[in-house]
Design an enzyme around this catalytic site. Structure first.
Site, mmCIF file in Angstrom:
data_model
loop_
_atom_site.group_PDB
_atom_site.id
_atom_site.type_symbol
_atom_site.label_atom_id
_atom_site.label_comp_id
_atom_site.label_asym_id
_atom_site.label_seq_id
_atom_site.Cartn_x
_atom_site.Cartn_y
_atom_site.Cartn_z
ATOM 1 C CE LYS A 208 -3.727 2.474 2.280
ATOM 2 N NZ LYS A 208 -4.680 2.559 3.400
ATOM 3 C CD GLU A 289 -1.449 10.114 6.959
ATOM 4 O OE1 GLU A 289 -1.716 9.392 7.920
ATOM 5 O OE2 GLU A 289 -2.129 10.117 5.904
#
Length: 330
Positions: A208, A289
């Site tokens: 991912k 992030e």
């Protein structure tokens, strides 16, 4: 049978989706930690989940004061990675002697080297856990890894729309098929979600992460959605170089990435004109992030002695972009 007590810390899009599915199925005693208008809507109107043309509303305890809820069997953390260190005191109010903390957070996790045999076992990652706030405040023995695959969005306060995907992969840092992992997986599965218990959760984390570490910062720097980043030869080449550098880091840590780099890029292109989460945060003036998705990979590269020149360049650029926009992580 006593239902597990499950608190969702960060009941936004993913946390709201997960909490609603569990509450609707009645497979857990669910509570939510939220804040602001979203919390007020949860308290006043309940949590509404939209799936296609179906609308479901459930009422579950919701608070911004976790101490009101007491110790839980599971605390599922679905905050942005950069928000977790500051949330540790809130989380501690939910902990009992046997509480399991499920880290459904993007990027390289702070617990990555816990029970990871080899020269770096129990090594701490400063990029994602500055000051060891999570390592000491939560404790790695409590952790159950989780890779979140669904996409969802908060359509309005108290209203969550499910976009796609139902898989929440679980895995112990040790690779064991523990009772706590199997109990949670059963509750999620009974709620209509896919919850495989992996013996090597770190590999799935890397798969991912592999797309996120390049397409997120490149989208923030260019303003381009996924399909444009993949179609343009220049940005596609930068993304590919970053992915190959990250693959070398992962392989130095004993990870075999089970997909070809060009197939992974093609998969991103197939998503279409999607704005990444980092670009969305930039446009909305929210902290980006960066460290869990990019900075941690650079830190790991230094640890194992793998060069990451393209990744380092993009990291420097996106950090400055975030700083100038007032979106740099605290």
């Amino acid at each position: 049978m006593t239902l597990p007590r499950v608190c969702i810390l960060g009941a936004g899009a993913i946390g709201g989706y997960l909490g609603a599915r569990l509450a609707l199925a009645g497979t857990a005693e669910v509570s939510l930690v939220a804040r602001g208008p979203h919390l007020e809507a949860l308290r006043t109107h309940g949590l509404t989940l939209i799936e296609g043309d179906r609308h479901h509303t459930v009422r579950v305890p919701a608070t911004d004061t976790p101490a009101d809820l007491g110790p839980q069997d599971y605390v599922i953390v679905t905050l942005k990675a950069n928000a977790v260190p500051d949330a540790v005191p809130l989380l501690q109010a939910l902990l009992g002697p046997e509480t399991c903390v499920v880290m459904g957070v993007n990027g390289v996790p702070w617990w990555y080297f816990h029970r990871c045999p080899g020269p770096w076992e129990d090594h701490r990652l400063a990029s994602v856990d500055p000051g060891d706030a999570q390592w000491t405040g939560i404790g790695p023995d409590r952790v159950l890894g989780c890779v979140v695959h669904p996409a969802a969005e908060v359509e309005a306060p108290g209203v969550v729309r499910h976009i796609e995907g139902t898989r929440f992969s679980l895995g112990e840092p040790s690779g064991d098929r523990s009772r706590r992992a199997l109990v949670l997986a059963a509750a999620l599965s009974a709620a209509g979600l896919k919850a495989p218990v992996r013996s090597d959760i770190r590999t799935e984390i890397w798969v991912k992460l592999w797309g996120n570490l390049c397409f997120n910062p490149l989208s923030a720097l260019t303003g381009a959605p996924l399909d444009a980043l993949c179609a343009d030869p220049g940005t596609r080449g930068v993304a590919r170089a970053m992915m190959l550098e990250a693959q070398a880091v992962a392989e130095s840590l004993g990870i075999h990435v089970p997909i070809d780099v060009d197939r992974r890029i093609a998969g991103a292109a197939a998503v279409g004109a999607h704005k990444t989460s980092m670009l969305q945060d930039l446009e909305r003036g929210r902290p980006m992030e960066i460290e869990a998705l990019v900075g941690a990979v650079a830190e790991l590269g230094r640890l194992v002695g793998a060069a990451t020149p393209t990744l380092d360049t993009v990291l420097a650029l996106v950090r400055l972009r975030a700083q100038l926009a007032g979106c740099l992580e605290a």
